[in-house]
Design an enzyme around this catalytic site. Structure first.
Site, PDB file in Angstrom:
ATOM      1  N   ASP A  27      57.744-100.140 -16.245  1.00  0.00           N
ATOM      2  CA  ASP A  27      56.326 -99.755 -16.162  1.00  0.00           C
ATOM      3  C   ASP A  27      55.764 -99.693 -17.576  1.00  0.00           C
ATOM      4  OD1 ASP A  27      53.848 -98.272 -15.709  1.00  0.00           O
ATOM      5  OD2 ASP A  27      54.676 -97.762 -13.751  1.00  0.00           O
ATOM      6  N   PHE A  87      55.223-103.116  -7.573  1.00  0.00           N
ATOM      7  CA  PHE A  87      53.971-102.342  -7.562  1.00  0.00           C
ATOM      8  C   PHE A  87      53.089-102.630  -8.770  1.00  0.00           C
ATOM      9  CE2 PHE A  87      56.894 -99.451  -5.240  1.00  0.00           C
ATOM     10  CZ  PHE A  87      56.136 -99.228  -4.099  1.00  0.00           C
ATOM     11  N   SER A 131      47.236-105.926  -0.239  1.00  0.00           N
ATOM     12  CA  SER A 131      46.133-104.997   0.025  1.00  0.00           C
ATOM     13  C   SER A 131      45.274-105.466   1.187  1.00  0.00           C
ATOM     14  CB  SER A 131      45.263-104.933  -1.226  1.00  0.00           C
ATOM     15  OG  SER A 131      44.073-104.255  -0.947  1.00  0.00           O
ATOM     16  N   TYR A 155      40.048-108.780  -7.641  1.00  0.00           N
ATOM     17  CA  TYR A 155      41.297-108.050  -7.371  1.00  0.00           C
ATOM     18  C   TYR A 155      41.956-108.577  -6.099  1.00  0.00           C
ATOM     19  CZ  TYR A 155      44.168-104.252  -5.471  1.00  0.00           C
ATOM     20  OH  TYR A 155      45.178-103.531  -4.891  1.00  0.00           O
ATOM     21  N   LYS A 159      45.653-110.660  -5.319  1.00  0.00           N
ATOM     22  CA  LYS A 159      46.687-110.255  -4.347  1.00  0.00           C
ATOM     23  C   LYS A 159      46.980-111.408  -3.391  1.00  0.00           C
ATOM     24  CE  LYS A 159      47.588-106.094  -5.663  1.00  0.00           C
ATOM     25  NZ  LYS A 159      48.909-105.730  -6.134  1.00  0.00           N
ATOM     26  N   PHE A 185      46.402-100.092   3.510  1.00  0.00           N
ATOM     27  CA  PHE A 185      45.027 -99.661   3.748  1.00  0.00           C
ATOM     28  C   PHE A 185      44.717 -98.580   2.704  1.00  0.00           C
ATOM     29  CE2 PHE A 185      43.268-102.324   7.052  1.00  0.00           C
ATOM     30  CZ  PHE A 185      44.357-103.176   7.174  1.00  0.00           C
ATOM     31  N   ARG A 300      27.549 -99.608  -2.484  1.00  0.00           N
ATOM     32  CA  ARG A 300      28.268-100.092  -3.662  1.00  0.00           C
ATOM     33  C   ARG A 300      28.454-101.606  -3.533  1.00  0.00           C
ATOM     34  NH1 ARG A 300      34.200 -97.521  -4.697  1.00  0.00           N
ATOM     35  NH2 ARG A 300      34.585 -98.439  -2.663  1.00  0.00           N
ATOM     36  N   GLY A 302      29.954-105.064  -3.243  1.00  0.00           N
ATOM     37  CA  GLY A 302      31.279-105.553  -2.836  1.00  0.00           C
ATOM     38  C   GLY A 302      31.947-104.716  -1.751  1.00  0.00           C
TER      39      GLY A 302
HETATM   40  P1  NAD Z   1      49.006 -97.205  -9.909  1.00  0.00           P
HETATM   41  O1  NAD Z   1      48.042 -97.715 -10.905  1.00  0.00           O
HETATM   42  O2  NAD Z   1      49.190 -95.741  -9.811  1.00  0.00           O
HETATM   43  O3  NAD Z   1      50.445 -97.880 -10.149  1.00  0.00           O
HETATM   44  C1  NAD Z   1      50.582 -99.161 -10.708  1.00  0.00           C
HETATM   45  C2  NAD Z   1      51.590 -99.056 -11.833  1.00  0.00           C
HETATM   46  O4  NAD Z   1      51.712-100.306 -12.476  1.00  0.00           O
HETATM   47  C3  NAD Z   1      51.183 -98.036 -12.904  1.00  0.00           C
HETATM   48  O5  NAD Z   1      52.252 -97.163 -13.169  1.00  0.00           O
HETATM   49  C4  NAD Z   1      50.851 -98.900 -14.107  1.00  0.00           C
HETATM   50  O6  NAD Z   1      51.117 -98.229 -15.327  1.00  0.00           O
HETATM   51  C5  NAD Z   1      51.751-100.094 -13.875  1.00  0.00           C
HETATM   52  N1  NAD Z   1      51.290-101.318 -14.546  1.00  0.00           N
HETATM   53  C6  NAD Z   1      50.020-101.813 -14.582  1.00  0.00           C
HETATM   54  N2  NAD Z   1      50.006-102.956 -15.310  1.00  0.00           N
HETATM   55  C7  NAD Z   1      51.290-103.174 -15.716  1.00  0.00           C
HETATM   56  C8  NAD Z   1      51.907-104.192 -16.474  1.00  0.00           C
HETATM   57  N3  NAD Z   1      51.190-105.217 -16.998  1.00  0.00           N
HETATM   58  N4  NAD Z   1      53.234-104.116 -16.691  1.00  0.00           N
HETATM   59  C9  NAD Z   1      53.967-103.085 -16.201  1.00  0.00           C
HETATM   60  N5  NAD Z   1      53.427-102.080 -15.492  1.00  0.00           N
HETATM   61  C10 NAD Z   1      52.106-102.137 -15.240  1.00  0.00           C
HETATM   62  O7  NAD Z   1      48.605 -97.814  -8.501  1.00  0.00           O
HETATM   63  P2  NAD Z   1      49.172 -97.514  -7.054  1.00  0.00           P
HETATM   64  O8  NAD Z   1      48.070 -96.897  -6.292  1.00  0.00           O
HETATM   65  O9  NAD Z   1      50.474 -96.864  -7.144  1.00  0.00           O
HETATM   66  O10 NAD Z   1      49.312 -99.011  -6.538  1.00  0.00           O
HETATM   67  C11 NAD Z   1      50.529 -99.715  -6.614  1.00  0.00           C
HETATM   68  C12 NAD Z   1      50.308-101.142  -6.161  1.00  0.00           C
HETATM   69  O11 NAD Z   1      49.745-101.123  -4.854  1.00  0.00           O
HETATM   70  C13 NAD Z   1      49.329-101.921  -7.029  1.00  0.00           C
HETATM   71  O12 NAD Z   1      49.813-103.243  -7.157  1.00  0.00           O
HETATM   72  C14 NAD Z   1      48.050-101.905  -6.225  1.00  0.00           C
HETATM   73  O13 NAD Z   1      47.260-103.035  -6.459  1.00  0.00           O
HETATM   74  C15 NAD Z   1      48.574-101.900  -4.801  1.00  0.00           C
HETATM   75  N6  NAD Z   1      47.626-101.296  -3.849  1.00  0.00           N
HETATM   76  C16 NAD Z   1      47.186-100.019  -4.041  1.00  0.00           C
HETATM   77  C17 NAD Z   1      46.257 -99.461  -3.161  1.00  0.00           C
HETATM   78  C18 NAD Z   1      45.713 -98.067  -3.362  1.00  0.00           C
HETATM   79  O14 NAD Z   1      44.686 -97.752  -2.771  1.00  0.00           O
HETATM   80  N7  NAD Z   1      46.351 -97.218  -4.154  1.00  0.00           N
HETATM   81  C19 NAD Z   1      45.801-100.212  -2.067  1.00  0.00           C
HETATM   82  C20 NAD Z   1      46.290-101.500  -1.882  1.00  0.00           C
HETATM   83  C21 NAD Z   1      47.217-102.026  -2.783  1.00  0.00           C
HETATM   84  N1  UFG Z   2      33.039 -94.207  -1.290  1.00  0.00           N
HETATM   85  C1  UFG Z   2      31.980 -93.339  -1.461  1.00  0.00           C
HETATM   86  N2  UFG Z   2      31.878 -92.699  -2.660  1.00  0.00           N
HETATM   87  C2  UFG Z   2      32.776 -92.875  -3.672  1.00  0.00           C
HETATM   88  C3  UFG Z   2      33.850 -93.766  -3.471  1.00  0.00           C
HETATM   89  C4  UFG Z   2      33.937 -94.430  -2.269  1.00  0.00           C
HETATM   90  O1  UFG Z   2      31.152 -93.155  -0.586  1.00  0.00           O
HETATM   91  O2  UFG Z   2      32.610 -92.255  -4.743  1.00  0.00           O
HETATM   92  C5  UFG Z   2      33.205 -94.851   0.037  1.00  0.00           C
HETATM   93  C6  UFG Z   2      33.228 -96.362  -0.008  1.00  0.00           C
HETATM   94  O3  UFG Z   2      31.930 -96.868   0.102  1.00  0.00           O
HETATM   95  C7  UFG Z   2      34.125 -96.685   1.191  1.00  0.00           C
HETATM   96  C8  UFG Z   2      35.104 -95.525   1.254  1.00  0.00           C
HETATM   97  O4  UFG Z   2      34.488 -94.470   0.526  1.00  0.00           O
HETATM   98  O5  UFG Z   2      33.358 -96.669   2.361  1.00  0.00           O
HETATM   99  C9  UFG Z   2      36.453 -95.828   0.626  1.00  0.00           C
HETATM  100  O6  UFG Z   2      36.260 -96.319  -0.694  1.00  0.00           O
HETATM  101  P1  UFG Z   2      37.455 -96.365  -1.753  1.00  0.00           P
HETATM  102  O7  UFG Z   2      36.875 -96.838  -3.052  1.00  0.00           O
HETATM  103  O8  UFG Z   2      38.179 -95.080  -1.766  1.00  0.00           O
HETATM  104  O9  UFG Z   2      38.440 -97.431  -1.128  1.00  0.00           O
HETATM  105  P2  UFG Z   2      38.232 -98.974  -0.740  1.00  0.00           P
HETATM  106  O10 UFG Z   2      38.531 -99.103   0.711  1.00  0.00           O
HETATM  107  O11 UFG Z   2      36.932 -99.496  -1.199  1.00  0.00           O
HETATM  108  O12 UFG Z   2      39.352 -99.678  -1.606  1.00  0.00           O
HETATM  109  C10 UFG Z   2      40.681 -99.157  -1.637  1.00  0.00           C
HETATM  110  C11 UFG Z   2      41.358 -99.550  -2.949  1.00  0.00           C
HETATM  111  C12 UFG Z   2      41.628-101.021  -2.976  1.00  0.00           C
HETATM  112  C13 UFG Z   2      42.399-101.407  -1.751  1.00  0.00           C
HETATM  113  C14 UFG Z   2      41.646-101.005  -0.489  1.00  0.00           C
HETATM  114  C15 UFG Z   2      42.464-101.330   0.725  1.00  0.00           C
HETATM  115  O13 UFG Z   2      40.508 -99.220  -4.046  1.00  0.00           O
HETATM  116  O14 UFG Z   2      42.410-101.300  -4.115  1.00  0.00           O
HETATM  117  O15 UFG Z   2      41.405 -99.594  -0.537  1.00  0.00           O
HETATM  118  O16 UFG Z   2      41.764-100.954   1.864  1.00  0.00           O
HETATM  119  F1  UFG Z   2      42.610-102.729  -1.735  1.00  0.00           F
END
Ligand code: NAD
Ligand code: UFG
Length: 344
Positions: A27, A87, A131, A155, A159, A185, A300, A302
């Site tokens: 990491d 991750f 994602s 983003y 993926k 999700f 928002r 997107g």
């Molecule tokens: P996070 O940011 O907490 O964890 C990602 C980790 O990757 C971090 O520890 C960061 O330091 C590390 N990292 C980033 N760039 C790097 C690099 N170039 N080299 C090495 N390490 C690096 O995010 P998370 O919520 O734990 O998500 C983990 C994975 O799941 C991510 O790939 C994210 O895109 C995917 N994902 C997350 C969500 C969500 O809502 N949290 C939803 C869908 C997919």
């Molecule tokens: N929202 C608000 N106010 C905020 C933030 C979000 O009203 O300050 C709303 C958004 O419009 C949406 C919901 O809350 O309706 C969830 O938004 P998030 O930003 O928490 O999550 P998203 O579903 O937009 O996206 C997240 C992660 C993505 C991932 C996706 C998978 O950010 O990386 O979930 O479903 F891919």
């Protein structure tokens, strides 16, 4: 495990240590803190005196030598890496629109480096963090793995690109690769100890950490992005899943891959339950007995109105089922925030 210091990876480490599995984390800690892994070990050792210390390397997946070093070292030690949870990556939809080059570089080039190295060292089992954002507009119906794919932001495109690359790798060597693309999700909540949780750098983009910070008085009010979507109450609908259920899904996915014939499988990890922004806010207020001021603002850029999983394939293939309620997600997430007002 790449990105194991982050929100989801750190929670998975707890599940893996329970099973006495050996973990190597790579990491860069660009979006996390090494302390998360120290705490993972503290949590794990309480119930399992045999939990193995996590081997931690600070490094960037864009540097192929650093990845190579870990694989060659594991072979020298007579304990080759058997499987990878990938991750590491950047995950903000908003940032990806502002800085697409950085997102493509980390998420795609970083993944190519990892896969080249895995291929070189004959490690061909990978669980990839994909994602739900790769799906397109859904007309308010549950998303199946075969639903239309059409990411509307850089983003999501990164993926999808990695999923496609994994598909090509598998196609070239179908008898060798075992691949699970897990499409998450909306993971929220935290470990119930309150020792590890989500620590976004800067102002959170996601709703749940933002609600926690409003509850803590760090921000004045929550902005709700639109109340005139075609949804049950006009606010955005999502499928929130407890991060520990998500972590369990990873362990189940690894188990499944190792027990089955080589394959590539796409699986939605969600609960299949719909929650609107207003329902999430109301639940958080009720279970934590705390007031969350909010105002409705414009939509928002997107955003999608509705993203909810059909999780029947994950349940069927992984012998897994999310069990934790929205109440628990809100309680556990708030406990983490309260006990760690400044993060780690
Ligand atoms: P996070 O940011 O907490 O964890 C990602 C980790 O990757 C971090 O520890 C960061 O330091 C590390 N990292 C980033 N760039 C790097 C690099 N170039 N080299 C090495 N390490 C690096 O995010 P998370 O919520 O734990 O998500 C983990 C994975 O799941 C991510 O790939 C994210 O895109 C995917 N994902 C997350 C969500 C969500 O809502 N949290 C939803 C869908 C997919
Ligand atoms: N929202 C608000 N106010 C905020 C933030 C979000 O009203 O300050 C709303 C958004 O419009 C949406 C919901 O809350 O309706 C969830 O938004 P998030 O930003 O928490 O999550 P998203 O579903 O937009 O996206 C997240 C992660 C993505 C991932 C996706 C998978 O950010 O990386 O979930 O479903 F891919």
């Amino acid at each position: 495990m790449t990105g194991g210091g982050g929100f989801i990876g750190s929670h998975l480490c707890i599940s893996l240590l329970k099973k006495n599995l050996e973990i190597i984390v790579l990491d860069s800690f660009i979006n996390s803190n090494k302390k998360s892994l120290k705490r993972v070990y503290e949590i794990s050792i309480v119930n399992n005196k045999n939990a193995l210390p996590i081997k931690i390397t600070k490094g960037d997946i864009r540097n192929i030598e650093e990845i190579d070093c870990l694989f060659s070292q594991s072979i020298k030690e007579g304990n080759p890496i058997e499987a990878v949870f990938h991750f590491a990556g950047l995950k903000s939809v908003r940032e990806s629109i502002l800085n697409p080059l950085e997102y493509w570089d980390v998420n795609v080039n970083g993944s190519i480096n990892l896969l080249k190295t895995m291929d070189k060292y004959h490690c061909k089992t990978i669980v990839f963090s994909s994602s739900a954002t790769i799906y397109g507009l859904s007309k308010n119906c549950l998303l199946h793995e075969d639903s239309a794919i059409n990411p509307n932001n850089p983003y999501g495109k990164t993926k999808l690109t990695v999923e496609n690359l994994l598909y090509d790798l598998h196609k070239k060597n179908p008898d060798k690769w075992r691949i699970a693309n897990l499409r998450y999700f909306n993971p929220i909540g935290a470990h119930p100890s309150g020792l590890i949780g989500e620590e976004p750098k800067g102002v959170p983009n996601n709703i749940f950490p933002y609600i926690c910070k409003v509850a803590a008085g760090i921000y004045k009010e929550l902005k709700i992005y639109g109340d005139d979507w075609q949804t049950k109450d006009g606010t955005g609908v999502r499928d929130y899943i407890h991060v520990l259920d998500l972590a369990d899904g990873h362990l189940a996915a690894l188990d499944y891959l190792l027990k089955s014939k080589p394959q590539i499988i796409n699986l939605n990890l969600g609960t299949g339950k719909e929650t609107s922004v207003l329902e999430l806010v109301n639940t958080f207020q009720k279970v934590n007995n705390i007031f969350i001021p909010y105002k409705i603002t414009k939509k928002r850029v997107g955003d999608l109105p509705y993203l909810v999983a059909n999780n029947s394939n994950a349940i069927k293939y992984l012998n897994w089922c999310p069990t934790r309620s929205l109440n628990e997600m809100c309680e556990d997430g708030w406990r983490w925030q309260m006990l760690n007002p400044n993060g780690y």
